[in-house]
Design an enzyme around this catalytic site. Structure first.
Site, PDB file in Angstrom:
ATOM      1  N   SER A  42     -21.018  24.988 -42.239  1.00  0.00           N
ATOM      2  CA  SER A  42     -19.718  24.491 -42.668  1.00  0.00           C
ATOM      3  C   SER A  42     -18.726  24.520 -41.501  1.00  0.00           C
ATOM      4  O   SER A  42     -18.959  23.893 -40.477  1.00  0.00           O
ATOM      5  CB  SER A  42     -19.233  25.299 -43.876  1.00  0.00           C
ATOM      6  OG  SER A  42     -18.205  24.619 -44.562  1.00  0.00           O
ATOM      7  N   ASP A 156     -22.277  21.217 -48.835  1.00  0.00           N
ATOM      8  CA  ASP A 156     -21.941  22.322 -47.935  1.00  0.00           C
ATOM      9  C   ASP A 156     -23.079  23.336 -47.787  1.00  0.00           C
ATOM     10  O   ASP A 156     -23.669  23.783 -48.778  1.00  0.00           O
ATOM     11  CB  ASP A 156     -20.699  23.033 -48.476  1.00  0.00           C
ATOM     12  CG  ASP A 156     -20.029  23.911 -47.441  1.00  0.00           C
ATOM     13  OD1 ASP A 156     -20.673  24.878 -46.993  1.00  0.00           O
ATOM     14  OD2 ASP A 156     -18.881  23.635 -47.092  1.00  0.00           O
TER      15      ASP A 156
END
Length: 285
Positions: A42, A156
């Site tokens: 991320s 993510d």
């Protein structure tokens, strides 16, 4: 002075708090550590990828100019039922700062972690477009439009591996170093909120006295904290499994995952916490 040491660096997810990774990198290099490889998830993938491409200084300078108005201009609202923001403007802006390259052509080994939404498995990018890998890794579910390469739906990486200590390339004799910004100082936040609530109760201002207690859960706080707690637990599990040589654990209570306009404060926090951690590490040697 310390001897120069090679390290394999792993950077966690954490939204805007991941800007602390910049400070961590700066402090590691200032103390003579040589980053031989990087893995990130991320925001950690974004910072790590930019570093591996040799563009971290340019990115940091640009971040100094970011304010809430800049952030608003980068938001392209979507009317989809599964995400709020398309993400096209954000990636166009990033491409102006960091020209896209293939991961395999980077001067140091790099990988980014994403998640296959349908299979529930992590996806590790070690080749192909750097910006596409970053885009896949930062696709926060419900917030940013997931990408769909080859018919897959990628979200993510923090969902499956927020601190990918087991994915970074290792070299003989290197140190495994993790920087984890997924932790939230809930106790510190609780104490701060209690002080605010006490001041409000004592205040002569009737509006402050009638204001709802900030500790009262609502839909947003319940979901965000539940997500944060799950990510934190996954990070702790990975730390137990891999036992990194150095772990920089950065917990905060006054800055959130959306404070992208506070980059310099976050960078300072990252640098200070890394310095403290390295001092403790040297004492134990």
């Amino acid at each position: 002075m310390i001897d120069k040491k090679d390290i394999a660096l792993v950077l966690s997810s954490g939204g805007a708090r991941g800007l602390s990774h910049i400070g961590a990198i700066e402090e590691l290099e200032a103390q003579g550590y040589h980053i031989r490889s990087v893995a990130g998830c991320s925001m950690g993938a974004l910072i790590g990828g930019i570093y591996a491409a040799g563009q971290l200084k340019n990115f940091r300078e640009w971040m100094k100019s970011v304010d809430k108005w800049t952030l608003m201009n980068m938001i392209d609202i979507s009317f989809s039922i599964n995400h709020l923001i398309k993400g096209n403007k954000m990636m166009e802006t990033l491409k102006e700062i960091v020209p896209d390259v293939n991961i395999e052509d980077l001067p140091i080994p790099f990988c980014a972690v994403s998640t296959d939404w349908e299979l529930g498995e992590e996806v590790v990018f070690r080749e192909g477009s750097l910006l596409n890998a970053i885009r896949a890794s930062i696709s926060l579910p419900g917030f940013l439009n997931p990408i769909r390469p080859d018919g897959r739906i990628l979200i993510d990486g923090g969902v499956t591996n927020p601190l990918p200590l087991n994915r970074v390339v290792r070299h003989e004799g290197d140190l495994l170093v993790g920087v984890d910004v997924s932790g939230h100082d809930y106790e510190g936040q609780r104490q701060a909120q209690l002080k605010i609530a006490t001041r409000n109760r004592r205040s002569l201002n009737p509006l402050k006295r009638m204001a709802p207690d900030s500790r009262t859960p609502n839909y947003v706080t319940l979901l965000t904290r539940a997500s944060s707690l799950m990510i934190r637990q996954n990070s702790k599990l990975m730390i137990e499994l891999t036992n990194p040589d150095i772990l920089v654990d950065i917990q905060m209570n006054s800055l959130s995952g959306m404070d992208y306009d506070k980059s310099e404060r976050l960078i300072i926090i990252g640098r200070n916490r890394t310095r403290q951690t390295l001092e403790l590490y040297r004492r134990k040697q």
